[in-house]
Design a protein around this motif. Structure first.
Motif, PDB file in Angstrom:
ATOM      1  N   PRO A 256      32.495  41.839  34.007  1.00 32.13           N
ATOM      2  CA  PRO A 256      33.481  42.694  33.872  1.00 32.13           C
ATOM      3  C   PRO A 256      35.031  42.320  34.551  1.00 32.13           C
ATOM      4  O   PRO A 256      35.036  42.054  36.242  1.00 32.13           O
ATOM      5  CB  PRO A 256      32.764  44.133  34.921  1.00 32.13           C
ATOM      6  N   PRO A 257      35.648  42.854  34.927  1.00 33.36           N
ATOM      7  CA  PRO A 257      37.014  42.982  35.603  1.00 33.36           C
ATOM      8  C   PRO A 257      37.340  43.370  36.708  1.00 33.36           C
ATOM      9  O   PRO A 257      37.529  42.548  37.288  1.00 33.36           O
ATOM     10  CB  PRO A 257      38.055  43.766  34.349  1.00 33.36           C
ATOM     11  N   TRP A 258      36.313  44.254  37.105  1.00 31.51           N
ATOM     12  CA  TRP A 258      36.561  44.464  38.232  1.00 31.51           C
ATOM     13  C   TRP A 258      35.683  43.864  39.347  1.00 31.51           C
ATOM     14  O   TRP A 258      36.169  42.830  40.462  1.00 31.51           O
ATOM     15  CB  TRP A 258      35.552  46.572  38.805  1.00 31.51           C
ATOM     16  N   LEU A 259      34.883  42.850  38.248  1.00 28.82           N
ATOM     17  CA  LEU A 259      34.440  41.783  39.724  1.00 28.82           C
ATOM     18  C   LEU A 259      34.636  40.352  39.809  1.00 28.82           C
ATOM     19  O   LEU A 259      34.714  39.694  40.371  1.00 28.82           O
ATOM     20  CB  LEU A 259      33.084  41.542  38.696  1.00 28.82           C
ATOM     21  N   VAL A 260      35.399  40.080  38.491  1.00 23.86           N
ATOM     22  CA  VAL A 260      36.958  38.859  37.994  1.00 23.86           C
ATOM     23  C   VAL A 260      37.899  39.409  39.420  1.00 23.86           C
ATOM     24  O   VAL A 260      38.293  38.624  40.421  1.00 23.86           O
ATOM     25  CB  VAL A 260      37.553  39.002  36.635  1.00 23.86           C
ATOM     26  N   SER A 261      38.267  41.287  39.559  1.00 18.85           N
ATOM     27  CA  SER A 261      39.325  40.783  40.753  1.00 18.85           C
ATOM     28  C   SER A 261      38.747  40.943  42.428  1.00 18.85           C
ATOM     29  O   SER A 261      39.716  40.654  43.170  1.00 18.85           O
ATOM     30  CB  SER A 261      39.903  42.515  40.597  1.00 18.85           C
ATOM     31  N   LEU A 262      37.755  41.421  41.771  1.00 18.99           N
ATOM     32  CA  LEU A 262      37.235  40.847  43.687  1.00 18.99           C
ATOM     33  C   LEU A 262      37.273  39.129  44.388  1.00 18.99           C
ATOM     34  O   LEU A 262      36.816  39.180  45.056  1.00 18.99           O
ATOM     35  CB  LEU A 262      35.126  41.519  43.586  1.00 18.99           C
ATOM     36  N   LEU A 263      36.163  38.959  42.915  1.00 13.77           N
ATOM     37  CA  LEU A 263      36.966  37.523  43.217  1.00 13.77           C
ATOM     38  C   LEU A 263      37.731  37.095  43.393  1.00 13.77           C
ATOM     39  O   LEU A 263      37.576  36.088  44.425  1.00 13.77           O
ATOM     40  CB  LEU A 263      35.440  36.625  42.092  1.00 13.77           C
ATOM     41  N   THR A 264      38.632  36.886  42.596  1.00 17.27           N
ATOM     42  CA  THR A 264      39.530  36.682  42.924  1.00 17.27           C
ATOM     43  C   THR A 264      40.428  36.825  44.517  1.00 17.27           C
ATOM     44  O   THR A 264      40.866  35.875  45.733  1.00 17.27           O
ATOM     45  CB  THR A 264      41.349  37.660  42.548  1.00 17.27           C
ATOM     46  N   ILE A 265      40.398  38.597  44.893  1.00 23.02           N
ATOM     47  CA  ILE A 265      40.931  38.732  46.195  1.00 23.02           C
ATOM     48  C   ILE A 265      39.845  37.676  47.063  1.00 23.02           C
ATOM     49  O   ILE A 265      40.267  37.512  48.957  1.00 23.02           O
ATOM     50  CB  ILE A 265      40.260  39.959  46.706  1.00 23.02           C
ATOM     51  N   ALA A 266      38.680  38.159  46.947  1.00 25.17           N
ATOM     52  CA  ALA A 266      37.541  36.800  47.499  1.00 25.17           C
ATOM     53  C   ALA A 266      38.106  35.403  48.603  1.00 25.17           C
ATOM     54  O   ALA A 266      38.702  35.195  49.352  1.00 25.17           O
ATOM     55  CB  ALA A 266      35.890  37.477  47.334  1.00 25.17           C
ATOM     56  N   PHE A 267      38.759  35.254  47.452  1.00 24.09           N
ATOM     57  CA  PHE A 267      39.048  33.717  47.499  1.00 24.09           C
ATOM     58  C   PHE A 267      40.317  32.889  47.229  1.00 24.09           C
ATOM     59  O   PHE A 267      40.665  32.596  48.858  1.00 24.09           O
ATOM     60  CB  PHE A 267      38.709  32.944  45.436  1.00 24.09           C
ATOM     61  N   ALA A 268      40.885  34.431  47.839  1.00 20.09           N
ATOM     62  CA  ALA A 268      42.147  34.128  48.272  1.00 20.09           C
ATOM     63  C   ALA A 268      42.218  34.414  49.550  1.00 20.09           C
ATOM     64  O   ALA A 268      42.752  33.855  50.701  1.00 20.09           O
ATOM     65  CB  ALA A 268      43.650  35.565  47.678  1.00 20.09           C
ATOM     66  N   ASN A 269      41.068  35.548  50.313  1.00 18.07           N
ATOM     67  CA  ASN A 269      40.646  35.795  51.561  1.00 18.07           C
ATOM     68  C   ASN A 269      40.532  34.107  51.865  1.00 18.07           C
ATOM     69  O   ASN A 269      40.507  34.076  53.222  1.00 18.07           O
ATOM     70  CB  ASN A 269      39.975  36.768  52.319  1.00 18.07           C
ATOM     71  N   ALA A 270      39.876  33.757  51.210  1.00 22.17           N
ATOM     72  CA  ALA A 270      39.237  32.602  51.679  1.00 22.17           C
ATOM     73  C   ALA A 270      40.215  31.437  52.207  1.00 22.17           C
ATOM     74  O   ALA A 270      40.021  30.837  53.294  1.00 22.17           O
ATOM     75  CB  ALA A 270      38.526  31.618  50.473  1.00 22.17           C
ATOM     76  N   LEU A 271      41.289  31.156  51.758  1.00 20.46           N
ATOM     77  CA  LEU A 271      41.862  30.445  51.859  1.00 20.46           C
ATOM     78  C   LEU A 271      42.233  30.858  53.680  1.00 20.46           C
ATOM     79  O   LEU A 271      42.836  29.522  54.907  1.00 20.46           O
ATOM     80  CB  LEU A 271      43.485  30.504  51.434  1.00 20.46           C
TER      81      LEU A 271
END
Lengths: 263, 320
Positions: free
Chosen positions: B24-39
């Motif tokens: 679902p889109p909300w989860l995709v956006s959560l993953l996007t933020i998670a990976f951006a912060n992972a950097l």
């Protein structure tokens, strides 16, 4: 025989304390020089000035004709003067092999930081160098042991092997046998000195054990109160009344052969 | 060894990309933020290995984010690639400048000085009314080489964009960790004097680490700004820095992958805790951190190495 290392009028003061004064001497290439003296006589200060850890207050140090007085220690190391430490300075959380890799990789570098970020620390030529060096210093059996768990003697050998990784022309050993049991001292020095001879390295070593000095040094410098009071072959220096009185103790008779298990 | 790790990484990267289509889109956006912060966390791991814990990494995160926002707003730049590079570059330059001072400090002094620097930026942003003061301002959705998606498509595009940036960063930092400069992190932590006497400048090695970590944080901030569509001074606040340190402890400094696993777990736990126990989500996070420190002192990333180490008894030797 021209001097590889030459110091003149060296002086170091800390406030009103004079740690070294009026030291002038030339060391020819491939000589093995023993440095003796009581605690606080200025031996380590002398070593620290040559390796750039301390800047002399006065005087100059020339290495292979170049003035190195007051240069930072890493530049002096890059030029070809290495040192080992009284208390072995290794990287405890790395294995012997990785300790040597770090030392060799730095030594093989050109000092540029971009290339340091691009070359692998485990490049085949580095690993090959390391394997030769740990054989030479007889620590290959400990190749994968963490440095923090090494026996004291092996740690000392590792410390010296790391200092030699940069293929120095001059090596300063600050009390290579301190903290080593009497039985092991000669064995350790045999390993070290034959390895250094094999690489034609000029050695300056600080030592308290007169038997070691007698056996391994070509020349002995006796330090007292910040300056050199005697300079000559081991026999000459250790035979001087002043050296016996101030440093070695008067009773020293130097019984050749019977005291040294290796003679 | 290296190629196997890269292969696993490539498979995981593709899997993460494909899974995105079924979420679902909300989860995709959560993953996007998670990976951006992972950097950002990846940058912290670089410093952590050398024994440095900055409590002001948000400075570079915020620099990257505001660069994107400002370029989008006043220079009309909308291309995600340009924005990303600009964000990373500006943060890298900031890190280079602050590095002259920071590289000379260690331990708590380093931590506090980095915190102070990030709080200066926070203070300036809060007082700057043209930049929206404490409210910040919005960031227009980016374009991708002319492709201008909206709604859910934008979310997926950003997700893939972040994944690609993460994959490239992971690859580059993986190489860096095996390089001389990267591998000297542990020697620096163990014994700086020895490193100096081997003939290399510790200060400059650390300066380099600060620039790399700062650039990564800037890239992370740039991606976060595009994903959230908004920037505000809180991005430079010390709690933001603290959050990154939190994730780094959770992840552990063992590997590149740890940063991504740690960041992912953190975002999931936080969202879950926020949904289930809205009043106690901070406490839940605290308990998770406590359990990690007690049972996995080397972080979540150590789980993988633990399994790998079970086969050969000794420490894996990187050559041969």
């Amino acid at each position: 025989m021209s001097a590889i290392l030459s110091v003149s009028g060296l002086e170091k003061t800390f406030g009103s304390v004079v740690a070294a004064r009026d030291i002038s001497l030339d060391i020819p290439a491939q000589q093995t020089v023993g440095v003796i003296g009581a605690n606080g006589a200025g031996k380590t200060t002398f070593v620290n000035m040559i390796t750039g850890h301390l800047t002399p207050t006065k005087g100059s140090i020339h290495f292979e004709g170049k003035d190195i007085t007051g240069l930072p220690s890493r530049d002096i190391t890059q030029m070809g003067i290495s040192r080992s430490f009284q208390v072995a300075q290794v990287f405890p959380s790395l294995s012997v092999f990785d300790n040597m890799c770090a030392a060799t990789a730095i030594a093989r570098g050109d000092g540029r930081f971009i290339s340091a970020a691009l070359r692998s620390v485990h490049a085949p030529e580095i690993a090959a160098d390391v394997n030769v060096a740990i054989e030479l210093f007889q620590i290959a059996a400990y190749r994968d042991t963490l440095a923090s768990t090494l026996p004291q003697g092996i740690r000392k050998l590792l410390d010296i092997a790391m200092a030699v990784a940069g293929a120095p022309r001059v090596l300063l050993l600050d009390e290579p046998t301190s903290g080593i049991s009497i039985e092991e001292k000669f064995q350790l020095m045999d390993v070290v000195m034959s390895a250094l001879k094999a690489r034609n390295i000029t050695v300056l070593f600080v030592e308290h054990d007169m038997e070691i000095v007698e056996r391994f040094a070509d020349r002995v410098l006796a330090f007292y109160d910040g300056t050199v009071i005697a300079d000559g072959t081991p026999g000459e220096t250790l035979g001087q009344a002043r050296v016996q009185e101030l440093i070695t103790g008067a009773k020293l008779k130097l019984p050749h052969g019977e005291a040294s298990p290796h003679a | 060894m290296l190629s196997r790790a890269n292969l696993i990484g490539a498979v995981l990267f593709l899997a993460a990309g494909i899974i995105g289509f079924f979420l679902p889109p909300w989860l995709v956006s959560l993953l996007t933020i998670a990976f951006a912060n992972a950097l950002v966390v990846l940058g912290l791991i670089i410093l952590w290995r050398a024994g440095l814990v900055p409590f002001g990494q948000a400075l570079y995160y915020c620099s990257g984010a505001y660069t994107v926002a400002l370029l989008a707003r006043w220079a009309g730049v909308s291309d995600a690639f340009v924005l990303l590079i600009a964000g990373g570059l500006v943060a890298g330059i900031v890190a280079f400048l602050t590095g002259f001072l920071l590289a000379r400090y260690r331990e708590i002094f380093f931590a506090m000085l980095s915190l102070a620097m990030s709080m200066i930026l926070y203070g300036v942003l809060v007082k700057t009314e043209t930049l929206g003061s404490t409210d910040g301002f919005g960031v227009d959705p980016p374009h991708f080489l002319g492709y201008a998606p909206h709604g859910d498509a934008l979310g997926f595009a950003l997700y893939w964009f972040v994944l690609v940036v993460c994959a490239i960063s992971a690859l580059v930092i993986g190489v860096y960790f095996k390089s001389v400069a990267g591998a000297l992190a542990v020697p620096i932590r163990d014994n700086e004097i020895r490193v100096e006497f081997l003939g290399i400048s510790v200060t400059r090695l650390i300066h380099m680490k600060l620039v790399i970590a700062g650039t990564l944080a800037g890239v992370g901030g740039a991606l976060a700004a595009m994903t959230i569509g908004h920037v505000d001074p809180n991005m430079s606040y010390w709690t933001t820095s603290g959050g990154f340190v939190f994730v780094t402890i959770l992840a552990g400094a063992g590997s590149v992958a740890a940063a991504f696993v740690g960041s992912l777990v953190f975002e999931i736990v936080r969202s879950f805790a926020f949904a289930v126990l809205p009043g106690f989500w901070q406490m839940t996070l605290g308990i998770v951190l406590l359990l990690t420190i007690l049972f996995l002192p080397e972080g979540l990333g150590s789980l993988a190495t633990r399994f790998r180490r079970r086969k050969p008894d000794t420490k894996p030797v990187a050559t041969s």
